[in-house]
Scaffold this active site. Structure first.
Site, PDB file in Angstrom:
ATOM      1  N   ARG A 135       0.841  -1.186   0.000  1.00 32.55           N
ATOM      2  CA  ARG A 135       0.000   0.000   0.000  1.00 32.55           C
ATOM      3  C   ARG A 135       0.885   1.247   0.000  1.00 32.55           C
ATOM      4  O   ARG A 135       1.973   1.249   0.598  1.00 32.55           O
ATOM      5  CB  ARG A 135      -0.843  -0.030   1.279  1.00 32.55           C
ATOM      6  CG  ARG A 135      -1.839   1.083   1.437  1.00 32.55           C
ATOM      7  CD  ARG A 135      -2.940   0.960   0.457  1.00 32.55           C
ATOM      8  NE  ARG A 135      -4.130   1.702   0.866  1.00 32.55           N
ATOM      9  CZ  ARG A 135      -5.113   1.981   0.029  1.00 32.55           C
ATOM     10  NH1 ARG A 135      -5.062   1.624  -1.239  1.00 32.55           N
ATOM     11  NH2 ARG A 135      -6.190   2.627   0.460  1.00 32.55           N
ATOM     12  N   THR A 404      -9.349   0.703  -9.605  1.00 35.32           N
ATOM     13  CA  THR A 404      -8.692  -0.461  -9.021  1.00 35.32           C
ATOM     14  C   THR A 404      -8.820  -1.652  -9.984  1.00 35.32           C
ATOM     15  O   THR A 404      -9.603  -1.630 -10.926  1.00 35.32           O
ATOM     16  CB  THR A 404      -9.282  -0.802  -7.631  1.00 35.32           C
ATOM     17  OG1 THR A 404      -9.267   0.381  -6.838  1.00 35.32           O
ATOM     18  CG2 THR A 404      -8.523  -1.885  -6.905  1.00 35.32           C
ATOM     19  N   THR A 422      -4.139  -0.775  -7.276  1.00 37.04           N
ATOM     20  CA  THR A 422      -4.964   0.406  -7.562  1.00 37.04           C
ATOM     21  C   THR A 422      -4.163   1.682  -7.690  1.00 37.04           C
ATOM     22  O   THR A 422      -3.075   1.818  -7.124  1.00 37.04           O
ATOM     23  CB  THR A 422      -6.022   0.580  -6.444  1.00 37.04           C
ATOM     24  OG1 THR A 422      -6.935   1.606  -6.827  1.00 37.04           O
ATOM     25  CG2 THR A 422      -5.394   0.970  -5.122  1.00 37.04           C
ATOM     26  N   ASN A 424      -6.331   4.168  -7.119  1.00 38.97           N
ATOM     27  CA  ASN A 424      -7.538   4.695  -6.498  1.00 38.97           C
ATOM     28  C   ASN A 424      -8.541   5.064  -7.588  1.00 38.97           C
ATOM     29  O   ASN A 424      -9.186   4.197  -8.117  1.00 38.97           O
ATOM     30  CB  ASN A 424      -7.257   5.850  -5.545  1.00 38.97           C
ATOM     31  CG  ASN A 424      -8.422   6.031  -4.577  1.00 38.97           C
ATOM     32  OD1 ASN A 424      -9.198   5.104  -4.379  1.00 38.97           O
ATOM     33  ND2 ASN A 424      -8.566   7.200  -3.988  1.00 38.97           N
ATOM     34  N   ASP A 446      -8.018   8.022   0.254  1.00 39.66           N
ATOM     35  CA  ASP A 446      -8.491   6.904   1.086  1.00 39.66           C
ATOM     36  C   ASP A 446      -8.279   7.166   2.577  1.00 39.66           C
ATOM     37  O   ASP A 446      -8.792   6.431   3.423  1.00 39.66           O
ATOM     38  CB  ASP A 446      -7.811   5.595   0.685  1.00 39.66           C
ATOM     39  CG  ASP A 446      -8.582   4.867  -0.421  1.00 39.66           C
ATOM     40  OD1 ASP A 446      -9.723   5.269  -0.706  1.00 39.66           O
ATOM     41  OD2 ASP A 446      -8.043   3.908  -0.988  1.00 39.66           O
ATOM     42  N   SER A 475      -7.470   0.664   3.346  1.00 41.10           N
ATOM     43  CA  SER A 475      -7.973   0.194   2.056  1.00 41.10           C
ATOM     44  C   SER A 475      -9.164  -0.727   2.259  1.00 41.10           C
ATOM     45  O   SER A 475      -9.405  -1.232   3.363  1.00 41.10           O
ATOM     46  CB  SER A 475      -6.859  -0.575   1.344  1.00 41.10           C
ATOM     47  OG  SER A 475      -7.342  -1.203   0.179  1.00 41.10           O
ATOM     48  N   GLY A 497     -13.459  -1.455  -6.847  1.00 41.15           N
ATOM     49  CA  GLY A 497     -14.699  -0.710  -6.620  1.00 41.15           C
ATOM     50  C   GLY A 497     -14.820  -0.065  -5.250  1.00 41.15           C
ATOM     51  O   GLY A 497     -15.921   0.001  -4.707  1.00 41.15           O
ATOM     52  N   GLY A 498     -13.703   0.391  -4.678  1.00 42.92           N
ATOM     53  CA  GLY A 498     -13.792   1.074  -3.375  1.00 42.92           C
ATOM     54  C   GLY A 498     -14.421   0.138  -2.354  1.00 42.92           C
ATOM     55  O   GLY A 498     -14.139  -1.061  -2.339  1.00 42.92           O
TER      56      GLY A 498
HETATM   57  N1  GLY Z   1      -8.447   2.704  -3.291  1.00 39.26           N
HETATM   58  C1  GLY Z   1      -9.478   1.877  -2.876  1.00 39.26           C
HETATM   59  C2  GLY Z   1      -9.123   1.038  -1.712  1.00 39.26           C
HETATM   60  O1  GLY Z   1      -7.964   0.803  -1.468  1.00 39.26           O
HETATM   61  O2  GLY Z   1      -9.990   0.628  -1.001  1.00 39.26           O
END
Ligand code: GLY
Length: 593
Positions: A135, A404, A422, A424, A446, A475, A497-498
């Site tokens: 990350r 993502t 991702t 984002n 995020d 995340s 998809g978030g």
């Molecule tokens: N950027 C979306 C996530 O990491 O949840």
């Protein structure tokens, strides 16, 4: 074993039943009922307990891709083929995943990346399992309120432009995974990606459409001449050659991650930041380290799941939700009012815990043991009323962008890799690194840029996810590996998809193991989502009957219909091999052999 029985009044639903008895049980496993069909010998091979609504855009019965030995599924056919190329050279699933990851940076710049980050979940056939967290982290010069203006209002700087990026982790993560679990050299696994960047590939209409959808963002920055030559989007049928990216990838292949974090790619990235007013420095890049973590291991009705721990919330939130659902056996009929209600109430509780308590474990103490415990889930299950929505305060959510990308790999030995990566938002911050040839992420969004205010996904999060220098933003990425009741590899899955990553991944798993859908049907089934705040159930339009939606509203739920929820790429073990299914709502390819 039965704790209590409740009559759940089921209002008209997809499928059948008007009245069903839902049984609240103690945490012991209760066999599923066989109300419509006997359980098939191998999940995913045959029967389904659920019928989709007439008029739903994805009908049942479509075949999956089949591979006798191995399978790669991603949002780019070329990237899946890159993975298979490496498998056929004798590489294992990790080699193939790294090859696919670098290829996605070339062929799917919408989300595939070297300027972003991700999470890889590995399960080797010999029983070893590991997770690598690569990350992004907040730059050292970041501050808690850097996105809040003098009037206390949130600006758009966490989503667009030079200040939106965290320090990228992708190159460090992929190279580290290869070092520990791969069998081929970096040059071997990166060869397909380098070839695709250097020699180019043919732009198809989906690629052109996705670029055009982000024209305003991309053309603000230095990628405009590559992707919008003469001001127009690359024409379908034209060949996209990415010289800067080919050079970067060749440098990484030759020198390893150092080329990105300390060498000439770092120089280009930092020069780019300085030109645009960004804050990522050489020290930020040199300091970046991926972290090996122990996957969260949980069980659901005898199946074993390996999921991602913090800095992703995905594993905890999925585990907590499934633990709550485990108290209800069998689950109500797929698509019924009671099904949507039960999932909603379970999601609501798990997302409330997620949004309020989770963050980077290097900075805060996550209550992991409590949140994934069966006894805690049992107490949450006991709060759910069968015919009344509970409430959380409402506010207006922003539009849910898709972004993502997830890819799943299984090799001929049964090693498995689930990876989600991702930038984002689609094309990240829009900033494209001249000389480097890649887009930068806008992952800073995020974080809870202003704890208590919604981010681009409408998520309202707390202090545990506030910005701090060097901290990983929380995340939702949920790369997941599922073993069957005998401990044999069953599924590899995950999503983009978030926050809908968590719910869509879980729903595809439930569709297979609860409703005995084929993988193709499980992926095509209508999806729903709830994330505590905003207090609205989101359902895919035409996937749930009007009567079900009316009943949900009657119970006090707010419901919103939308087209498409999340982007999942999955593999399932079937008799004689593997089924692979790429997201039917998006693009990609499942390639097996
Ligand atoms: N950027 C979306 C996530 O990491 O949840």
């Amino acid at each position: 074993m039965l704790a209590r029985k409740m009559q759940f009044r089921l209002l008209p639903s997809i499928g059948v039943t008007l009245i069903a008895t839902v049984v609240l049980v103690s945490c012991q496993h209760t066999p599923q009922s066989t109300d419509t069909a006997p359980a098939p010998a191998t999940l995913g091979d045959a029967n389904t307990r659920a019928a989709f609504l007439n008029g739903w855009r994805f009908q049942q019965g479509v075949p999956a891709s089949f591979g006798e030995h191995a399978m790669v599924v991603s949002n780019s056919m070329l990237a899946s083929e890159a993975g298979v190329e490496v498998l056929k050279q004798g590489g294992n699933a990790v080699d193939a995943a790294v090859a696919t990851g670098f290829a996605l940076a070339v062929t799917f710049p919408f989300a595939g990346n070297i300027g972003g980050g991700g999470f890889m979940n590995i399960r080797m056939a010999d029983g070893r399992s590991a997770a690598i967290d690569y990350r992004e982290v907040a730059p050292l010069a970041s501050t808690r309120n850097m996105y809040v203006d003098a009037n206390g209002k949130l600006t758009d700087k966490s989503t667009v432009g030079y200040l939106a990026s965290g320090v990228p982790g992708a190159v460090a993560g992929l190279t580290e995974a290869l070092k520990k679990y791969g069998t081929l050299s970096l040059a071997q696994v990166m060869a397909p990606a380098i070839r695709l960047a250097r020699d180019g590939f043919v732009v198809d209409s989906a690629f052109a459409r996705s670029l055009n959808g982000s024209k305003k963002l991309v053309t603000q920055f230095e990628g405009r001449s590559l992707f919008f030559p003469n001001g127009n989007v690359l024409a379908p049928g034209s060949r996209l050659v990415q010289r800067d990216l080919a050079r970067s990838l060749s440098l990484i292949a030759a020198e390893g991650a150092n080329a990105f974090y300390r060498g000439s790619i770092a120089d280009s990235l930092v020069a780019n930041m300085q030109r645009g007013g960004g804050i990522i420095t050489k020290v930020d890049l040199a300091n970046y380290t991926p972290v090996w973590r122990t996957p969260i291991r949980s069980t659901y009705r005898g199946y074993t799941l390996f999921t991602m721990p913090p800095a992703s919330s995905g594993g905890i939130t999925m585990t907590e939700t499934l633990n709550v659902l485990e108290n209800f056996a069998p689950l109500p009929a797929f698509g019924s009012t009671q099904y949507v209600h039960l999932l909603t109430e379970s999601y609501r509780r798990a997302f409330t815990d997620r949004n309020q308590t989770l963050g980077d474990p290097a900075f805060i103490k996550n209550p992991v043991d409590k949140l994934i415990s069966k006894s805690y889930a049992k107490s949450l299950a006991g709060q759910i009323e069968p015919s009344r929505a509970s409430k959380t305060a409402a506010f207006n959510a922003g539009v849910e962008p898709t972004h993502t990308t997830h890819y799943s790999v299984v090799d001929a030995k049964g090693n498995a890799v689930a990876t989600t990566t991702t930038l984002n938002g689609g094309f990240g911050s829009g900033v494209w690194v001249r000389g480097g040839g890649f887009f930068m992420n806008n992952e800073m969004d995020d974080f809870a840029a202003q704890p208590g205010s919604p981010n681009m996904f409408g998520l309202v999060q707390g202090e545990s996810n506030a910005i701090q220098p060097g901290k990983r933003m929380l995340s939702a990425m949920s790369p997941t590996i599922v073993l069957d009741q005998q401990g044999k590899l069953l599924m590899v899955t995950g999503a983009a998809g978030g926050p809908t990553i968590i719910t869509a991944t879980m729903e595809v798993i439930l569709n297979v193991i609860e409703f005995h859908m084929t993988l193709a049907d499980a992926m095509r089934a209508p999806r729903m989502h709830h994330q505590a705040l905003p207090d609205t159930i989101r359902v895919e339009a035409d996937g749930f009957s009007g009567a079900v939606l009316d009943s949900l509203k009657g119970m006090g739920h707010a419901v919103r219909e939308q087209t498409g929820l999340a982007n999942v790429n999955s593999i399932l073990r079937v008799a004689g091999g593997w089924h692979g299914v790429r997201e039917p709502r998006s693009v990609g390819g499942a390639v097996g052999y």
